[in-house]
Design an enzyme around this catalytic site. Sequence first.
Site, PDB file in Angstrom:
ATOM      1  N   ARG A  82      -1.407  10.607   8.254  1.00 36.72           N
ATOM      2  CA  ARG A  82      -0.591  12.165   7.375  1.00 36.72           C
ATOM      3  C   ARG A  82       0.133  12.242   6.693  1.00 36.72           C
ATOM      4  NH1 ARG A  82      -3.887  13.717   9.948  1.00 36.72           N
ATOM      5  NH2 ARG A  82      -4.276  13.630  11.968  1.00 36.72           N
ATOM      6  N   GLU A  85      -1.789  12.807   3.911  1.00 33.77           N
ATOM      7  CA  GLU A  85      -2.279  13.799   4.215  1.00 33.77           C
ATOM      8  C   GLU A  85      -1.215  14.635   3.625  1.00 33.77           C
ATOM      9  OE1 GLU A  85      -4.449  16.572   7.139  1.00 33.77           O
ATOM     10  OE2 GLU A  85      -2.117  15.476   7.815  1.00 33.77           O
ATOM     11  N   SER A 108      11.705   7.410  -8.068  1.00 35.82           N
ATOM     12  CA  SER A 108      12.399   6.096  -8.028  1.00 35.82           C
ATOM     13  C   SER A 108      11.716   5.710  -6.763  1.00 35.82           C
ATOM     14  CB  SER A 108      13.908   5.393  -8.600  1.00 35.82           C
ATOM     15  OG  SER A 108      13.750   4.154  -8.559  1.00 35.82           O
TER      16      SER A 108
END
Length: 141
Positions: A82, A85, A108
């Site tokens: 996920r 995704e 960063s």
Amino acid sequence: MTEAIITAKTKKKTTWKEISNCIGLSEVFTTSACLGQNTLSKSEAEKLGTFLDLSSEVVNTLQVFPTKGPGQEISTDPLIYRFFEICFVYGPTLKEVIQDKMGDGIMSAIDFTMNVDKVEDPKGDRVVVTMNGKFLPYKKW
């Protein structure tokens, strides 16, 4: 190392939060180090070793500089996937919004903190992930 730590954590019936409190680092960083993605100082590793009753070999391994990242593969674990995704769907949006606010650069992952919180909600509990990274503008030369 990680297998020994997880076994000891399970045996002790403790949480990552309790472990992190024992060594004085954040829950996310501590967990990352225990999973082999970050390193601990000698004193931090020794505190962890004492807390979980780990072998000296595990304590020493916690102090070795790791190779970070699992490689080029995309995890098939549903929770980890996920996050991929989210980056696939919202990555270009995040890039545009960050650069609109900050300029041409990156966030960063070295000068960085992350927290994971639970927020209770009548419609279903929510996961709140807060990432805080220093902005690094691209250098012109």
